[in-house]
Design a protein around this motif. Sequence first.
Motif, PDB file in Angstrom:
ATOM      1  N   ALA A 133       0.877  -1.248   0.052  1.00 22.09           N
ATOM      2  CA  ALA A 133       0.135  -0.111   0.168  1.00 22.09           C
ATOM      3  C   ALA A 133       1.024   1.378  -0.001  1.00 22.09           C
ATOM      4  O   ALA A 133       1.985   1.287   0.597  1.00 22.09           O
ATOM      5  CB  ALA A 133      -0.883  -0.194   1.178  1.00 22.09           C
ATOM      6  N   PHE A 134       0.380   2.260  -0.611  1.00 22.65           N
ATOM      7  CA  PHE A 134       1.205   3.585  -0.657  1.00 22.65           C
ATOM      8  C   PHE A 134       0.321   4.586  -1.063  1.00 22.65           C
ATOM      9  O   PHE A 134      -0.681   4.721  -1.498  1.00 22.65           O
ATOM     10  CB  PHE A 134       2.280   3.374  -1.827  1.00 22.65           C
ATOM     11  CG  PHE A 134       1.763   3.346  -3.144  1.00 22.65           C
ATOM     12  CD1 PHE A 134       1.360   4.257  -4.009  1.00 22.65           C
ATOM     13  CD2 PHE A 134       1.334   2.060  -3.738  1.00 22.65           C
ATOM     14  CE1 PHE A 134       0.969   4.313  -5.376  1.00 22.65           C
ATOM     15  CE2 PHE A 134       0.816   1.815  -4.958  1.00 22.65           C
ATOM     16  CZ  PHE A 134       0.656   2.937  -6.044  1.00 22.65           C
ATOM     17  N   PRO A 135       0.741   5.841  -0.458  1.00 22.34           N
ATOM     18  CA  PRO A 135       0.087   6.978  -0.611  1.00 22.34           C
ATOM     19  C   PRO A 135       0.135   7.614  -1.960  1.00 22.34           C
ATOM     20  O   PRO A 135       1.397   7.669  -2.535  1.00 22.34           O
ATOM     21  CB  PRO A 135       0.499   7.904   0.562  1.00 22.34           C
ATOM     22  CG  PRO A 135       1.123   7.192   1.547  1.00 22.34           C
ATOM     23  CD  PRO A 135       1.564   5.901   0.773  1.00 22.34           C
ATOM     24  N   ARG A 136      -0.797   8.147  -2.604  1.00 21.42           N
ATOM     25  CA  ARG A 136      -0.567   8.552  -3.968  1.00 21.42           C
ATOM     26  C   ARG A 136      -0.329   9.993  -3.940  1.00 21.42           C
ATOM     27  O   ARG A 136      -0.689  10.678  -3.132  1.00 21.42           O
ATOM     28  CB  ARG A 136      -1.903   8.482  -4.739  1.00 21.42           C
ATOM     29  CG  ARG A 136      -1.816   7.022  -5.370  1.00 21.42           C
ATOM     30  CD  ARG A 136      -3.152   7.010  -6.371  1.00 21.42           C
ATOM     31  NE  ARG A 136      -3.203   5.878  -7.480  1.00 21.42           N
ATOM     32  CZ  ARG A 136      -3.889   5.547  -7.965  1.00 21.42           C
ATOM     33  NH1 ARG A 136      -5.363   5.971  -8.118  1.00 21.42           N
ATOM     34  NH2 ARG A 136      -3.774   4.690  -9.293  1.00 21.42           N
ATOM     35  N   ARG A 137       0.481  10.533  -5.094  1.00 20.48           N
ATOM     36  CA  ARG A 137       0.618  12.068  -5.015  1.00 20.48           C
ATOM     37  C   ARG A 137      -0.824  12.645  -5.036  1.00 20.48           C
ATOM     38  O   ARG A 137      -1.564  12.400  -5.631  1.00 20.48           O
ATOM     39  CB  ARG A 137       1.424  12.010  -6.410  1.00 20.48           C
ATOM     40  CG  ARG A 137       2.028  13.630  -6.481  1.00 20.48           C
ATOM     41  CD  ARG A 137       3.228  13.600  -7.606  1.00 20.48           C
ATOM     42  NE  ARG A 137       2.722  12.853  -8.767  1.00 20.48           N
ATOM     43  CZ  ARG A 137       3.620  11.881  -9.307  1.00 20.48           C
ATOM     44  NH1 ARG A 137       4.910  12.042  -9.050  1.00 20.48           N
ATOM     45  NH2 ARG A 137       3.259  11.401 -10.293  1.00 20.48           N
ATOM     46  N   GLY A 138      -0.553  14.064  -4.335  1.00 23.94           N
ATOM     47  CA  GLY A 138      -1.868  14.884  -4.387  1.00 23.94           C
ATOM     48  C   GLY A 138      -1.683  16.098  -3.425  1.00 23.94           C
ATOM     49  O   GLY A 138      -0.449  16.108  -2.706  1.00 23.94           O
ATOM     50  N   ASP A 139      -2.581  16.912  -3.311  1.00 25.75           N
ATOM     51  CA  ASP A 139      -2.165  18.114  -2.566  1.00 25.75           C
ATOM     52  C   ASP A 139      -3.654  18.397  -1.637  1.00 25.75           C
ATOM     53  O   ASP A 139      -3.598  19.413  -1.108  1.00 25.75           O
ATOM     54  CB  ASP A 139      -1.958  19.332  -3.309  1.00 25.75           C
ATOM     55  CG  ASP A 139      -3.222  19.728  -4.292  1.00 25.75           C
ATOM     56  OD1 ASP A 139      -4.112  19.007  -4.430  1.00 25.75           O
ATOM     57  OD2 ASP A 139      -2.826  20.779  -4.955  1.00 25.75           O
ATOM     58  N   SER A 140      -4.314  17.506  -1.570  1.00 30.11           N
ATOM     59  CA  SER A 140      -5.504  17.476  -0.631  1.00 30.11           C
ATOM     60  C   SER A 140      -5.384  17.246   0.972  1.00 30.11           C
ATOM     61  O   SER A 140      -4.220  16.831   1.137  1.00 30.11           O
ATOM     62  CB  SER A 140      -6.710  16.755  -1.110  1.00 30.11           C
ATOM     63  OG  SER A 140      -6.134  15.266  -1.062  1.00 30.11           O
ATOM     64  N   GLU A 141      -6.363  17.446   1.658  1.00 30.51           N
ATOM     65  CA  GLU A 141      -6.162  17.332   3.206  1.00 30.51           C
ATOM     66  C   GLU A 141      -5.963  15.930   3.336  1.00 30.51           C
ATOM     67  O   GLU A 141      -5.501  15.435   4.230  1.00 30.51           O
ATOM     68  CB  GLU A 141      -7.328  17.928   3.891  1.00 30.51           C
ATOM     69  CG  GLU A 141      -7.302  19.433   3.891  1.00 30.51           C
ATOM     70  CD  GLU A 141      -5.916  19.964   4.513  1.00 30.51           C
ATOM     71  OE1 GLU A 141      -5.526  19.675   5.762  1.00 30.51           O
ATOM     72  OE2 GLU A 141      -5.262  20.909   3.919  1.00 30.51           O
ATOM     73  N   ALA A 142      -6.896  15.044   2.583  1.00 30.01           N
ATOM     74  CA  ALA A 142      -6.811  13.421   2.681  1.00 30.01           C
ATOM     75  C   ALA A 142      -6.101  13.008   1.740  1.00 30.01           C
ATOM     76  O   ALA A 142      -6.267  13.194   0.519  1.00 30.01           O
ATOM     77  CB  ALA A 142      -8.149  13.009   2.882  1.00 30.01           C
ATOM     78  N   ALA A 143      -5.144  11.801   1.898  1.00 29.71           N
ATOM     79  CA  ALA A 143      -4.395  11.154   0.659  1.00 29.71           C
ATOM     80  C   ALA A 143      -5.310   9.999   0.290  1.00 29.71           C
ATOM     81  O   ALA A 143      -5.752   9.377   1.101  1.00 29.71           O
ATOM     82  CB  ALA A 143      -2.927  10.808   1.364  1.00 29.71           C
TER      83      ALA A 143
END
Length: 311
Positions: A133-143
């Motif tokens: 599992a891995f967090p995706r790239r983004g700029d929101s408060e929730a990943a």
Amino acid sequence: MKYRALAAGAALAVTAPTLSAPAQASAGTAASAANPAAASAPATVRGVYFDYKDGDVRVTTGPGGRQVTIPSDKGSFVGQFSASPDGGRVAWIDDKGRLHVRSAAGDKVVAVGAAYGGPCVTPAWSADGRRIAFPRRGDSEAATVAAVGASGGRVTVLGRTPGPCHLAWSADGRTLAGYAGDTDGVHLLDTRTHRSRKAPGIGLANHVGSVSPDGRRVVVQTISASAPGGDGSWPAWYNPSVYDTMTGKKIALPVKGRALSAHYLRDGRLAVRVKGASANTLVVLDRSGKEVRRVTEPASARRLGLLGVTG
């Protein structure tokens, strides 16, 4: 996202371990003799250690000395990594957002679009070592958290969470626990419903070390409101606290001495790392909190970080 990158200077500089299987075996035998209950427990409890050398990350499983090294690229700090449950493979994220799996057999990119830039945004392995599992790239408060096979293949979305830092995956595959990048508590992502909730009772935390197989308990480092926070790379050691993720109750660790970390095993036992004068000890507790085994770590691993415990 709220996490902040740390400089390479924050890395722990120690020498590579030389792990001795005979020493480990004799220590385990002595512990069994001293504690009859320990003799009936599995004898395969081993630590998975890490250190940094000239910017490189080295992950070593002991005893046996199997080591996987992630070389730094042109002096950049490699902080987003985690070891497979058996310690033989390392998942890591490069500065282009590519998720790699590295082992003695080589290095393979298994997914792209991973979050990069916060040392705490590390990938997490499933208990069977088949998925990451891995967090995706983004700029929101929730990943957004996704998962991919350890050999690559189709990427699936598991859900969104405000707590993408130092994710820990429960052995039943249902819960991913992580702390918020601003240290505002611990969040639990349900991979079936794809919903996230904040664990009660944990006000501030800057590390999640482990989660129980059923997701009911989590090992964290909690901090005070005046303590330094921020997002960091793997701590070499920390003060572990165990919380019930449903009630918020803090669970006492029935071990003597200074605890340096704690890790749940796949069967629900809890291994607590306890500081020693010449070598640290892994104290293994059963689900009721009863001690069932003591394993003396190699002396050469005393100052190394502990990524996980196999067993």
